[in-house]
Design an enzyme around this catalytic site. Structure first.
Site: not given
Length: 272
Positions: A2-3, A56, A90, A110, A257
């Site tokens: 998410p940004e 963020k 998760h 993650r 990136r």
DNA sequence: ATTCTCACCTGTTAGC
DNA sequence: TGCTAACAGGTGAGAA
């Protein structure tokens, strides 16, 4: 993952669905979260007064006076629903509230996401963040850009320069302002800086309005997905044609990136 | 001092 | 089809 627009969407969802609720119990807290924040269980009995966003980061204001800071990193999600869904493998934090049997889940494939109370160290991190991307002005950007020889893409990703931009929206902003991602920051002209600042503001506004960008996993707290993917001009569009000049969008690596741009619209002939 | 690279962790996908 | 490597929306520690 998410940004800023995605985090903004989540914070709005939390303010509408979790604000005012009191924590009854924490049926599940993963060890890796407790390692980062050993006092996490102290949430029990506390009440969420409101939520704010900075860059963020999600900041939860609690009735006890403490603040809880959440960063979703790449794959973190927050889901709010009824208290009877099956636990996903998760899910790392489950909060059951007193009222209306409502439940909040922090899910993170993650495990990069971080949840901790705000202490001096965290406050320092928040203080150092750059200007909010949706409000960035040309003069602010001018001051930041002129001092650095870094690739403009890397500079824009630095949260201590501008807060909130991530890989998607940096690529889109550079495309919209006709700037090659490898340009040295200090080489940008006044005109380019004005165009870039405007592009960042416009893209942030449009993405927030559309609840962010969903490729696969991201959604707001109620599961609703973002609609900004339909507006993407370069991100993940490599191989397809540029909407302005019909050249093929390419993908390269910048600072590790994936970076997408139009080689014709975003010329690299004056990188330094 | 500033800037770059890599590790963090798991799942998915591209390539042989 | 199956194995392996590379890659993924982010960031911080340590190296250069």
């Amino acid at each position: 993952m998410p940004e800023l627009p995605e985090v903004e969407t989540i914070v709005r969802g939390l303010n509408s669905m979790v604000k005012g609720l009191t924590v009854q119990r924490l049926p599940h807290v993963s060890p890796h979260l407790l390692k980062r924040e050993p006092q996490l269980r102290q949430l029990t009995g506390d009440t969420f007064k409101s939520f704010e966003r900075r860059g963020k980061y999600i900041i939860a204001f609690l009735k006890s006076g403490r603040r809880l800071m959440i960063h979703l990193r790449m794959s973190g999600r927050i889901l709010v629903g009824e208290d009877q869904r099956r636990r996903d493998k998760h899910d790392h934090l489950e909060i059951v509230f007193r009222a209306r049997s409502r439940r909040l889940v922090f899910r993170d494939v993650r495990k990069f996401g971080v949840i901790q109370f705000v202490r001096d160290g965290q406050q320092e991190t928040l203080n150092r963040l750059g200007a909010e991307a949706p409000a960035i002005t040309a003069s602010q950007l001018q001051a930041l850009v002129c001092k650095s020889k870094r690739h403009v893409k890397s500079l824009l990703l630095d949260q201590y320069v501008i807060a909130g931009l991530g890989n998607i929206y940096v690529d889109e902003s550079l495309y919209r302002s006709y700037i090659h991602p490898l340009r040295a920051s200090s080489s940008l002209s006044a005109k380019e800086i004005r165009a870039l600042a405007r592009a960042i503001r416009q893209i942030m506004a449009l993405a927030i309005k559309n609840l962010g960008t969903t490729f696969d996993s991201y959604s707001g707290v109620n599961g609703e997905t973002g609609r900004f993917a339909r507006y993407l001009k370069v991100y993940n569009q490599n191989g397809s044609r540029c909407g302005k000049c019909s050249d093929i969008i390419v993908k390269i690596k910048v600072g590790g990136r994936g970076t997408h741009f139009c080689p014709t619209c975003q010329k690299d002939d004056c990188r330094s």
